[in-house]
Structure formats: structure tokens, C-alpha cells
Design an enzyme around this catalytic site. Structure first.
Site, PDB file in Angstrom:
ATOM      1  N   LYS A   1       0.855  -1.182   0.000  1.00  0.00           N
ATOM      2  CA  LYS A   1       0.000   0.000   0.000  1.00  0.00           C
ATOM      3  C   LYS A   1       0.894   1.236   0.000  1.00  0.00           C
ATOM      4  CE  LYS A   1      -1.553   3.233   2.662  1.00  0.00           C
ATOM      5  NZ  LYS A   1      -1.776   4.296   1.699  1.00  0.00           N
TER       6      LYS A   1
ATOM      7  N   GLY B   1       7.153   5.551   7.942  1.00  0.00           N
ATOM      8  CA  GLY B   1       6.240   6.692   8.028  1.00  0.00           C
ATOM      9  C   GLY B   1       6.358   7.345   9.388  1.00  0.00           C
ATOM     10  N   SER B   2       5.275   7.943   9.844  1.00  0.00           N
ATOM     11  CA  SER B   2       5.321   8.703  11.094  1.00  0.00           C
ATOM     12  C   SER B   2       5.314   7.772  12.307  1.00  0.00           C
ATOM     13  CB  SER B   2       4.116   9.633  11.155  1.00  0.00           C
ATOM     14  OG  SER B   2       2.925   8.866  11.141  1.00  0.00           O
TER      15      SER B   2
ATOM     16  N   VAL C   1       1.648   6.676  13.394  1.00  0.00           N
ATOM     17  CA  VAL C   1       1.044   5.565  12.655  1.00  0.00           C
ATOM     18  C   VAL C   1       1.815   4.267  12.924  1.00  0.00           C
ATOM     19  CG1 VAL C   1       0.493   4.646  10.362  1.00  0.00           C
ATOM     20  CG2 VAL C   1       0.054   7.055  10.877  1.00  0.00           C
ATOM     21  N   GLY C   2       3.135   4.372  13.029  1.00  0.00           N
ATOM     22  CA  GLY C   2       3.946   3.179  13.300  1.00  0.00           C
ATOM     23  C   GLY C   2       3.544   2.504  14.595  1.00  0.00           C
TER      24      GLY C   2
ATOM     25  N   GLU D   1      10.220   2.048  10.480  1.00  0.00           N
ATOM     26  CA  GLU D   1      11.179   3.147  10.269  1.00  0.00           C
ATOM     27  C   GLU D   1      10.384   4.436  10.373  1.00  0.00           C
ATOM     28  OE1 GLU D   1      14.401   2.911   9.765  1.00  0.00           O
ATOM     29  OE2 GLU D   1      14.524   0.745   9.463  1.00  0.00           O
TER      30      GLU D   1
ATOM     31  N   CYS E   1      13.277  11.979   6.364  1.00  0.00           N
ATOM     32  CA  CYS E   1      13.349  11.463   7.736  1.00  0.00           C
ATOM     33  C   CYS E   1      14.698  11.807   8.340  1.00  0.00           C
ATOM     34  CB  CYS E   1      13.124   9.967   7.744  1.00  0.00           C
ATOM     35  SG  CYS E   1      14.144   9.101   6.558  1.00  0.00           S
TER      36      CYS E   1
ATOM     37  N   GLU F   1       8.793  16.506  15.418  1.00  0.00           N
ATOM     38  CA  GLU F   1       9.126  16.481  13.995  1.00  0.00           C
ATOM     39  C   GLU F   1       8.141  17.370  13.234  1.00  0.00           C
ATOM     40  OE1 GLU F   1       8.327  12.947  11.574  1.00  0.00           O
ATOM     41  OE2 GLU F   1      10.382  13.063  10.846  1.00  0.00           O
TER      42      GLU F   1
HETATM   43  P1  NAP Z   1       2.374   8.619   7.523  1.00  0.00           P
HETATM   44  O1  NAP Z   1       1.296   9.597   7.541  1.00  0.00           O
HETATM   45  O2  NAP Z   1       2.697   7.863   8.765  1.00  0.00           O
HETATM   46  O3  NAP Z   1       2.036   7.603   6.337  1.00  0.00           O
HETATM   47  C1  NAP Z   1       2.881   6.533   5.972  1.00  0.00           C
HETATM   48  C2  NAP Z   1       2.051   5.464   5.289  1.00  0.00           C
HETATM   49  O4  NAP Z   1       1.136   4.890   6.231  1.00  0.00           O
HETATM   50  C3  NAP Z   1       1.199   5.993   4.147  1.00  0.00           C
HETATM   51  O5  NAP Z   1       1.123   5.019   3.143  1.00  0.00           O
HETATM   52  C4  NAP Z   1      -0.145   6.182   4.826  1.00  0.00           C
HETATM   53  O6  NAP Z   1      -1.228   6.196   3.948  1.00  0.00           O
HETATM   54  C5  NAP Z   1      -0.197   4.982   5.731  1.00  0.00           C
HETATM   55  N1  NAP Z   1      -1.117   5.115   6.859  1.00  0.00           N
HETATM   56  C6  NAP Z   1      -1.595   6.253   7.411  1.00  0.00           C
HETATM   57  N2  NAP Z   1      -2.375   5.944   8.465  1.00  0.00           N
HETATM   58  C7  NAP Z   1      -2.387   4.604   8.578  1.00  0.00           C
HETATM   59  C8  NAP Z   1      -3.011   3.693   9.487  1.00  0.00           C
HETATM   60  N3  NAP Z   1      -3.761   4.118  10.502  1.00  0.00           N
HETATM   61  N4  NAP Z   1      -2.800   2.370   9.321  1.00  0.00           N
HETATM   62  C9  NAP Z   1      -2.030   1.915   8.324  1.00  0.00           C
HETATM   63  N5  NAP Z   1      -1.422   2.727   7.424  1.00  0.00           N
HETATM   64  C10 NAP Z   1      -1.593   4.062   7.560  1.00  0.00           C
HETATM   65  O7  NAP Z   1       3.751   9.269   7.054  1.00  0.00           O
HETATM   66  P2  NAP Z   1       3.955  10.220   5.799  1.00  0.00           P
HETATM   67  O8  NAP Z   1       3.324  11.524   6.116  1.00  0.00           O
HETATM   68  O9  NAP Z   1       3.567   9.543   4.563  1.00  0.00           O
HETATM   69  O10 NAP Z   1       5.540  10.333   5.774  1.00  0.00           O
HETATM   70  C11 NAP Z   1       6.252  11.175   6.607  1.00  0.00           C
HETATM   71  C12 NAP Z   1       6.790  10.461   7.829  1.00  0.00           C
HETATM   72  O11 NAP Z   1       7.581   9.346   7.433  1.00  0.00           O
HETATM   73  C13 NAP Z   1       7.708  11.307   8.677  1.00  0.00           C
HETATM   74  O12 NAP Z   1       7.426  11.091  10.023  1.00  0.00           O
HETATM   75  C14 NAP Z   1       9.099  10.782   8.333  1.00  0.00           C
HETATM   76  O13 NAP Z   1      10.075  10.996   9.318  1.00  0.00           O
HETATM   77  C15 NAP Z   1       8.817   9.358   8.145  1.00  0.00           C
HETATM   78  N6  NAP Z   1       9.865   8.719   7.341  1.00  0.00           N
HETATM   79  C16 NAP Z   1      10.747   7.878   7.966  1.00  0.00           C
HETATM   80  C17 NAP Z   1      11.766   7.282   7.251  1.00  0.00           C
HETATM   81  C18 NAP Z   1      12.740   6.347   7.922  1.00  0.00           C
HETATM   82  O14 NAP Z   1      13.370   5.573   7.221  1.00  0.00           O
HETATM   83  N7  NAP Z   1      12.910   6.387   9.243  1.00  0.00           N
HETATM   84  C19 NAP Z   1      11.885   7.534   5.888  1.00  0.00           C
HETATM   85  C20 NAP Z   1      10.973   8.402   5.267  1.00  0.00           C
HETATM   86  C21 NAP Z   1       9.965   8.975   6.016  1.00  0.00           C
HETATM   87  P3  NAP Z   1      -1.788   7.610   3.371  1.00  0.00           P
HETATM   88  O15 NAP Z   1      -0.733   8.155   2.518  1.00  0.00           O
HETATM   89  O16 NAP Z   1      -2.976   7.154   2.620  1.00  0.00           O
HETATM   90  O17 NAP Z   1      -2.093   8.463   4.550  1.00  0.00           O
END
Ligand code: NAP
Ligand code: MG
Length: 492
Positions: A173, A226-227, A230-231, A248, A282, A383
Site C-alpha cells: 500500500k 512513516g510517522s 502511525v507506526g 522506520e 526522515c 518532527e
Molecule cells: P504517515 O502519515 O505515517 O504515512 C505513511 C504510510 O502509512 C502511508 O502510506 C499512509 O497512507 C499509511 N497510513 C496512514 N495511516 C495509517 C493507518 N492508521 N494504518 C495503516 N497505514 C496508515 O507518514 P507520511 O506523512 O507519509 O511520511 C512522513 C513520515 O515518514 C515522517 O514522520 C518521516 O520521518 C517518516 N519517514 C521515515 C523514514 C525512515 O526511514 N525512518 C523515511 C521516510 C519517512 P496515506 O498516505 O494514505 O495516509
């Protein structure tokens, strides 16, 4: 154009028939396509397809799986420029960076193709005579993969390629903001001969697709980037089923500049780390910790150079900083800036949306620097994920390290110093998965482990050999050729 889900080797519409659009954040009239807004029914079909494909895919010798990845990597290479341009259009970062992002995916795919002829286990002697024993790697099974929009090509390859070479099948997804990049990636793999059901792609929201996917009883492992918010939720779904969960997540990455640091070098590294990808990495630097004696001098020069950065559509090669990904993110960034002002930090540049001329077509925010930030302020702790840099002053090395370690996150970190003793100490003392010496916080290479400590992760690492550990489980094998019942541990 209307794109479709990829399930069991077929391009299919969502059961519910709903769709959503992907538009460019630099120019919202630039449409990248319409995609299925899927739901639980589509997830169920995709997991069933991954389940059906698993037995056969596991039987394909790993070197053959590796050869397929090699062909995929070659095709990525041929399409590099087109993929980079699409990525710039879809999520905004400038071409120079999207080219690098695609290259990262190419590098990872070649690396994991080579792993097909390694996937190393080990042998070890038995405590008993006439007995052989060794340890082999087994695939984990059906993997749910959920990815963010900021690296819509590289991050998926970090997960897909080690998982595939190890013999797993997946349901992916992708983020709602970058479905087109996901389509292109899967299309290339399918065209290179990936067997049906090995990778399944389901477009849609976190709530309608992400949650049922993570909760699905037939899923054996969840890999998520992701965030942190959500993680954490996904970790709970995995715990219910005793799944392996690879997370991550966020960062609040510091750069420390000591008085003996090379300031010119530091300035370049800070600007690249804080405002590259419009701060939406990130590993982006969001905290700058400067030792007292060079605080004023460094900060003054930093603000001047930051004000000269050119904002615009990333397709224009002269642009330094692209848009932020969407309107919600733009608003979130601005709320944090208001908060920083309220908390008493000193706004030194930026602090507002940019709307001059062409910029009005998209979601642009001026690169922003806050001085006099205190470690306890929320802008120094949370963040923001945008072009906002919090600058803090430290008395000495000790205080700089304490400030750097004083957050819940621990992904990347950096220190500028010419003192080899302090550099070595920082490598030991910084609480982070990555430390750079005399370089910014970004620039990971694919053959070293990638990930973070504290709220950034739960112990796993992507990339390099570490990724193989993530996507395999050990099996111990004992072969007794003595012809009698032999008992270990000295049992008579
Ligand atoms: P996000 O809002 O957490 O979304 C990540 C993914 O999870 C998206 O595909 C999202 O779908 C999905 N999602 C959202 N809510 C969910 C739920 N309740 N259950 C299951 N899946 C769900 O993060 P983002 O805004 O896309 O990305 C930014 C974040 O990613 C930042 O916090 C950044 O630090 C982190 N990040 C970390 C790394 C690392 O390697 N540590 C690398 C890159 C980014 P939708 O798009 O449909 O909401
Ligand atoms: Mg999101």
C-alpha cells in the site's frame, strides 16, 4: 488516465469503483493520474494472491530470483531520467534530488540481485559424532508493506528487493500522495517477468487499505516507513498476530558545529540537510546546535545564504527548493512556526507561505530559521517535516551532546569538528542509528544499515546485510548419520 490495482498478476479496478487523483504539489493543475480508492475487499484479494504465489516463489532458486532483480535494475537504469521527472512532478523535490532518489533504488536493486548468490547461512560442528548441522535462511512469508511519499521509489525498493530475493511475497500500500511512482515501479517489475501474485499493489488510504492490510490474519510480517504515530498503531496490530513488525519512523536530527569546525564546510552541509527535499526527509537536519564561540558568526552567514535559496517548480534546474507535499502539510508547518514564535524563539527568516508569481499554483513555504531556541521548546522536540530549522546554542561539547540526545528520536546525527578525539567520542555518545563526521545528516548509501533508535524504530535496520536479516528467519538443520539415537547435552 485511470490506473488500476495490481493483484495476482492482473490490473484490476477497486471493488467499490471509487477513485482519487494525484496532482503535483508545485502546480495543482498538473494531474498525474486517477487511482482506485480501494478498501478491505481489495486487500483481501491481494493477500489471497500473495498467499497463493508464496509456495512457487519460495521454490525458485535464489540466484534466479536475483537474476530477475538484475533485469529490473537494468530497466530502472534505462528509465532513470523519466522516473526522476515523474517523481519531481508527483511529490515536488527538485530534479537533482529525484535523480539521486532513483539511483538509490537502482543501487539497492543491484545490491539485492547479487544477494541471490549469497543469502549466507552457516555451518558449525556438532557436539556429537556423525552428525552434521547448519543454519539456513527461510523467507518469512506474506508481507504487508506500507510506505510514505517522500521517497516514493527508493524506500519501496529498500523493502521489496531484499524481501523478494529472500523468497517472500508482498502486498504493497503506497502513500496516497505518490501512487503514480508506485504504479511505475510495479509496472516495470511486472514487465520484466515477475510471476503473478508475488508483488500486489493496492492503492488507497491509510484507514481503508492500510489498517485492514496490517490487521489481516494471513499477513506474517509488516514493514512500515512513516510517522511514529502511525507506526505505533501498526505495531499494535502486528502484536495481536505475533507478526514481525519492521518500523522506520520520524526524526529530529541534529547537526553539531563546534568552535574548531570548518564553518564553510558546515554551512554547505547544514543548508543541504535542512532544506534539501524541502526539509521533508526522515534524516533532514531540523536542529542545529552551535558552540557558543561561533554561534553569531555561523548563524548570520547561514541566514544570508538561506534567504538566497530559490523556490520553485523542481523541474526547473535552477531551483534549489521545491514545494511541500500538500496543503495539510503546509498548514501544519505554518502552525509550528506560529508556535515557535509563541514559545519565544527568534524568527530569523522565512516563516510564511510563498505565493509570488508561479508559486501561487502550489504549496511553497519559505525556508525558515529560528534562533535562540531552547531544548524544551516543542519546535526543538517535535518532527515538523518541512523547511524549518531550530538553532540552539551550546556552552561546550558536553552540552551539545546532551542537547542532541535530548529528544525522543534517534535517526541521523552529525558533528563538525577538527578534533579527532571529540569526533570519536561523538560516534560513541550520539544516540542515533547514523552519525556523520564533517558532513550533514543526509546521504546514506545502500550497503550500510539504515534506521534509528528510540521513537525512530523498533530495532530493525534496512539496507545492506541488515535487510536480509529483516526479511528472513533462521532454520537450524540437524542431520544425524550415526544410525543410532544420539542425545545432545550428555543425556544417556
Ligand atoms: P504517515 O502519515 O505515517 O504515512 C505513511 C504510510 O502509512 C502511508 O502510506 C499512509 O497512507 C499509511 N497510513 C496512514 N495511516 C495509517 C493507518 N492508521 N494504518 C495503516 N497505514 C496508515 O507518514 P507520511 O506523512 O507519509 O511520511 C512522513 C513520515 O515518514 C515522517 O514522520 C518521516 O520521518 C517518516 N519517514 C521515515 C523514514 C525512515 O526511514 N525512518 C523515511 C521516510 C519517512 P496515506 O498516505 O494514505 O495516509
Ligand atoms: Mg500522510
Amino acid at each position: 488516465m485511470l490506473y488500476k490495482n495490481y493483484i495476482g498478476g492482473e490490473w484490476v479496478e477497486a471493488e467499490g469503483g471509487q477513485t482519487f487523483k494525484s496532482v503535483s504539489p508545485a502546480d495543482t493543475s498538473d494531474l498525474l493520474g486517477e487511482f482506485p480508492a480501494s478498501d478491505e475487499r481489495d486487500v483481501n484479494k491481494a493477500v489471497e494472491a500473495a498467499d497463493r504465489a508464496l509456495r512457487e516463489w519460495q521454490k525458485v532458486p535464489a540466484p534466479k530470483r536475483g537474476e530477475l532483480l538484475f533485469k529490473v535494475a537494468q530497466e530502472f537504469e534505462r528509465r532513470k531520467e523519466a522516473l526522476a521527472r515523474l517523481m519531481t512532478r508527483e511529490m515536488g523535490k527538485v530534479l537533482n534530488e529525484t535523480r539521486g532518489s532513483v539511483q538509490e533504488g537502482i543501487d539497492m536493486t543491484y545490491y539485492m540481485a547479487g544477494e541471490g548468490r549469497r543469502l549466507r547461512g552457516y555451518t558449525t560442528p556438532s557436539e556429537l559424532p556423525d552428525k552434521a548441522q547448519y543454519a539456513i535462511r527461510r523467507p518469512i512469508g506474506r508481507i504487508a508493506m506500507i510506505t510514505p511519499w517522500n521517497f516514493p521509489f527508493a524506500i519501496p525498493t529498500w523493502k521489496l528487493m531484499p524481501a523478494l530475493v529472500a523468497g517472500n511475497t508482498l502486498v504493497w500500500k503506497p502513500a496516497t500522495d505518490t501512487p503514480r511512482m508506485a504504479y511505475e515501479l510495479v509496472k516495470i517489475m511486472a514487465d520484466q517477468g515477475l510471476p503473478p501474485g508475488v508483488v500486489n499493489l493496492v492503492f488507497g488510504s491509510g484507514s481503508k487499505v492500510g489498517i485492514p492490510l496490517a490487521k489481516h490474519p494471513k499477513i506474517d510480517m509488516i514493514t512500515f516507513t512513516g510517522s511514529t504515530e502511525v507506526g505505533r498503531e501498526i505495531y499494535r496490530y502486528g502484536a495481536e498476530k505475533l507478526n514481525k513488525v519492521h518500523l522506520e519512523m520520524g526524526g529530529k536530527n541534529p547537526i553539531i558545529v563546534l568552535e574548531d569546525g570548518d564553518l564553510e564546510l558546515a554551512l554547505e552541509g547544514i543548508i543541504w540537510s535542512a532544506f534539501g527535499t524541502t526539509g521533508q526527509r526522515c534524516t533532514a537536519c531540523s536542529r542545529l546546535i552551535i558552540e557558543d564561540g561561533v554561534y553569531e558568526e555561523l548563524l548570520k552567514e547561514l541566514v544570508e545564504r538561506t534567504e538566497r535559496l530559490k523556490l520553485g517548480n523542481g523541474l526547473d534546474e535552477s531551483v534549489d527548493v521545491g514545494p511541500v507535499v500538500n496543503e495539510a502539510q503546509l498548514n501544519k508547518i505554518h502552525e509550528y512556526v506560529q508556535l515557535g514564535i509563541k514559545e519565544g524563539a527568534k524568527l530569523l527568516c522565512g516563516g510564511e507561505r510563498a505565493t509570488e508569481g508561479e508559486l501561487a499554483k502550489g504549496f511553497f513555504y519559505k525556508p525558515t530559521i529560528f534562533g535562540d531556541v531552547k531544548p524544551t521548546m516543542r519546535i526543538a522536540q517535535e518532527e515538523i517535516f518541512g523547511p524549518v530549522l531550530a538553532v540552539l546554542k551550546a556552552r561546550d561539547y558536553e552540552e551539545a551532546i546532551a542537547i542532541a540526545n535530548g529528544t525522543n528520536y534517534g535517526l541521523s546525527s552529525s558533528i563538525y569538528t577538527q578534533d579527532v578525539n571529540k569526533a570519536q567520542r561523538a560516534i560513541q555518545e550520539l544516540e542515533a542509528g547514523i552519525t556523520y563526521i564533517n558532513s550533514g545528516t543526509i546521504g546514506a548509501e545502500v550497503h550500510l544499515p539504515f534506521g534509528g533508535v528510540k521513537w525512530t524504530g523498533n530495532g530493525g535496520r534496512e539496507a545492506g546485510e541488515a535487510a536480509i536479516d529483516e526479511y528472513t528467519e533462521w532454520k537450524a538443520v540437524y542431520i544425524d548419520y550415526s544410525g543410532r539415537l544420539q542425545k545432545a547435552q550428555g543425556i544417556e
